[in-house]
Design an enzyme around this catalytic site. Sequence first.
Site, PDB file in Angstrom:
ATOM      1  N   HIS A  48       1.064   5.306  -1.982  1.00 50.60           N
ATOM      2  CA  HIS A  48       0.525   6.352  -2.858  1.00 50.60           C
ATOM      3  C   HIS A  48       1.698   7.179  -3.380  1.00 50.60           C
ATOM      4  O   HIS A  48       2.127   8.145  -2.749  1.00 50.60           O
ATOM      5  CB  HIS A  48      -0.425   7.273  -2.099  1.00 50.60           C
ATOM      6  CG  HIS A  48      -1.684   6.636  -1.606  1.00 50.60           C
ATOM      7  ND1 HIS A  48      -2.885   6.749  -2.274  1.00 50.60           N
ATOM      8  CD2 HIS A  48      -1.941   5.910  -0.502  1.00 50.60           C
ATOM      9  CE1 HIS A  48      -3.835   6.110  -1.580  1.00 50.60           C
ATOM     10  NE2 HIS A  48      -3.274   5.588  -0.509  1.00 50.60           N
ATOM     11  N   HIS A  56       0.843  -1.204   0.000  1.00 49.20           N
ATOM     12  CA  HIS A  56       0.000   0.000   0.000  1.00 49.20           C
ATOM     13  C   HIS A  56       0.871   1.243   0.000  1.00 49.20           C
ATOM     14  O   HIS A  56       1.444   1.632   1.012  1.00 49.20           O
ATOM     15  CB  HIS A  56      -0.927   0.016   1.214  1.00 49.20           C
ATOM     16  CG  HIS A  56      -1.973   1.101   1.134  1.00 49.20           C
ATOM     17  ND1 HIS A  56      -3.170   0.915   0.478  1.00 49.20           N
ATOM     18  CD2 HIS A  56      -2.001   2.366   1.600  1.00 49.20           C
ATOM     19  CE1 HIS A  56      -3.894   2.022   0.561  1.00 49.20           C
ATOM     20  NE2 HIS A  56      -3.200   2.921   1.230  1.00 49.20           N
ATOM     21  N   GLU A  59      -7.596   3.653  -8.726  1.00 46.29           N
ATOM     22  CA  GLU A  59      -8.534   4.013  -7.661  1.00 46.29           C
ATOM     23  C   GLU A  59      -9.736   4.779  -8.209  1.00 46.29           C
ATOM     24  O   GLU A  59      -9.603   5.627  -9.085  1.00 46.29           O
ATOM     25  CB  GLU A  59      -7.827   4.884  -6.619  1.00 46.29           C
ATOM     26  CG  GLU A  59      -8.672   5.159  -5.389  1.00 46.29           C
ATOM     27  CD  GLU A  59      -7.897   5.891  -4.308  1.00 46.29           C
ATOM     28  OE1 GLU A  59      -7.864   5.387  -3.172  1.00 46.29           O
ATOM     29  OE2 GLU A  59      -7.325   6.968  -4.604  1.00 46.29           O
ATOM     30  N   GLU A  71     -10.778   3.604   8.722  1.00 49.26           N
ATOM     31  CA  GLU A  71      -9.504   4.213   9.100  1.00 49.26           C
ATOM     32  C   GLU A  71      -9.629   5.116  10.314  1.00 49.26           C
ATOM     33  O   GLU A  71      -8.672   5.261  11.082  1.00 49.26           O
ATOM     34  CB  GLU A  71      -8.940   5.010   7.915  1.00 49.26           C
ATOM     35  CG  GLU A  71      -7.613   5.680   8.193  1.00 49.26           C
ATOM     36  CD  GLU A  71      -7.044   6.395   6.985  1.00 49.26           C
ATOM     37  OE1 GLU A  71      -5.934   6.949   7.113  1.00 49.26           O
ATOM     38  OE2 GLU A  71      -7.702   6.404   5.926  1.00 49.26           O
ATOM     39  N   HIS A 100     -11.824   3.796  -3.158  1.00 47.26           N
ATOM     40  CA  HIS A 100     -11.159   4.684  -2.211  1.00 47.26           C
ATOM     41  C   HIS A 100     -11.564   4.378  -0.780  1.00 47.26           C
ATOM     42  O   HIS A 100     -10.734   4.046   0.067  1.00 47.26           O
ATOM     43  CB  HIS A 100     -11.446   6.150  -2.540  1.00 47.26           C
ATOM     44  CG  HIS A 100     -10.832   7.088  -1.556  1.00 47.26           C
ATOM     45  ND1 HIS A 100     -11.567   7.725  -0.581  1.00 47.26           N
ATOM     46  CD2 HIS A 100      -9.554   7.467  -1.363  1.00 47.26           C
ATOM     47  CE1 HIS A 100     -10.756   8.468   0.171  1.00 47.26           C
ATOM     48  NE2 HIS A 100      -9.534   8.327  -0.286  1.00 47.26           N
ATOM     49  N   HIS A 106      -9.519   1.464   1.392  1.00 49.07           N
ATOM     50  CA  HIS A 106      -9.334   2.039   2.723  1.00 49.07           C
ATOM     51  C   HIS A 106     -10.607   1.749   3.501  1.00 49.07           C
ATOM     52  O   HIS A 106     -11.704   2.041   3.032  1.00 49.07           O
ATOM     53  CB  HIS A 106      -9.140   3.555   2.638  1.00 49.07           C
ATOM     54  CG  HIS A 106      -7.965   3.992   1.814  1.00 49.07           C
ATOM     55  ND1 HIS A 106      -8.074   4.286   0.471  1.00 49.07           N
ATOM     56  CD2 HIS A 106      -6.668   4.174   2.140  1.00 49.07           C
ATOM     57  CE1 HIS A 106      -6.892   4.650   0.005  1.00 49.07           C
ATOM     58  NE2 HIS A 106      -6.016   4.584   0.998  1.00 49.07           N
TER      59      HIS A 106
END
Length: 415
Positions: free
Chosen positions: A67, A65, A145, A213, A183, A210
Amino acid sequence: MQIIGADFVVCCDESFRVIKRGGICFNQQEILDVDSYLSLRKKYSQAEAIYYESCVITPALANPHIHLEFSQNEGKLRFGTFEEWLDSVIIHREELMNANLNIAIQQGIIESLQSGVGFIGAISSHGYDLESLVQSPLRVMYFNEIMGANTQALDVIFQDFLARFQNSKAKANDRFIPAIALHAPYSVHPQLLKKSLELANTHQTPLSVHFLESTAEREWLTSSRGYFKSFYERFFHNKMESFYSIKGFLESLKEIPNVYFTHVLEADSEILDIIKSQKGKIITCPRSNRLLNAKFLDFKCVLKKEIPLCLGTDGKSSNNTLSLLDELRTALFAYADIPLESLARTLLLSVTRNVFSHTNLKLGVLESGNYADFAVFKLPKMQEFLAYNLILYAKEAHHLYIGGKEVLEHLRGIQ
C-alpha cells in the site's frame, strides 16, 4: 545482447536449480539462455559480458502486496491490536493523504527497487499512486481497491471505483497490469461485490482481497458480533450484520482464476482446502501481522496444502519499512520450527516463482523466454550457495535489471 555472470545463479525454478559460476544471456525482450558463465561466453562470443564477483543472481524479487498510499505513516497509527489500528486509520487517514504524499510514494518506490524488487502488487484505494507507478521502472499489477458498506452511497462508490479502474486501463502495457482489489468481506457490500466481480470477469483481471486477517473479522463473519458491530455504530452510525459467511464469501470468488488472498491468519484447514481448490494464492506479511495481530501465518499448514505461498510488505500503515529484504529476514527468524535452509528456500520462492503461479506472466524464474528481470546481490564469498546467507546478509541489491536494463545506477545518480 548481454551476458551477466556471478558466483551463483539461483533460478528459483521448481527444483531450485543453482548454477555455480553461472550466467544469463539476454536482450531487452527476454532471457535467451541460462548456463555456466564460460559456456555462455563461448556460445555468444559477440555479446557484451560482465561478471559480478562474490555475488548471487536471482530473479527480480516480487512484492505482491504493498500500500504505497500510506507511505507517510511514521508513528501516527496505533499498533498492538487490529482493533486499535483500524480505529486509528479511520481517525488519521486524511492526514496521511496530504500534499506531501507523492514524495513519500516516490521514496517507497525507490526503497522497493533498492531491495531488489522488480514487480509489485500495488493496492490503490484512491489512485494517488497511479502516475508515479506508471512512470517508474517497476512492473506493476495495479489493484484498484473497492470498499463500502453504506447502501445509500453504493452508486457513488462504484462510479468512483469504475473511473479509477478505467483510468488505470488506459495506462495498461506489458509493465503495467490493471487489476481489482476487494478490500475485505467485512467492508464490501454484496452489490459492490457483484459488480466488481463482473468487471473482473469481463476484463480477465487478477483479484486481491484481505481475508481473515483478525479474530475480529472471523467473529464478525461467523456471528455478526464483536468489534465490527461497534465499529460501524461508532464511525458510521449504522447498525449492521455481516454480509457474508466465510464459505459464502469464498463461494462468490470461485469463478475468478487468479485470486491473491492476503493475511489469512484465521483460516482453518477446511477454509485452506477451499482456497486450494480455487487455485488461490496466499500472501503473508509477517511484520504487519505481528504488529496488528501478534500472530504469524501457519506456514507448515499452508505448505502442506501445497497452496502457493507469497510474501509481501503490506504498507507503512502497518510496517516500518517497505524493504522486501527486511520482510524476508523477519520471516527467517519468526519460523523457528522449520529447518533453516528449507525455510530460506521457501521464502525465496515466495518472492519469485510462487507469485506468478497459475498466471501467464513470464516472471519469477530464470529460464529462456522469461522477461530479463533479475537482481544481483553482493555477499560474503561462499563455496556453496546457502539461501539463508542471502536473506541474512543482503541489505540491498547490488544491481537490478528490469527489461534487460540496469535501473539502480540511474537512481544512484539522481540521489
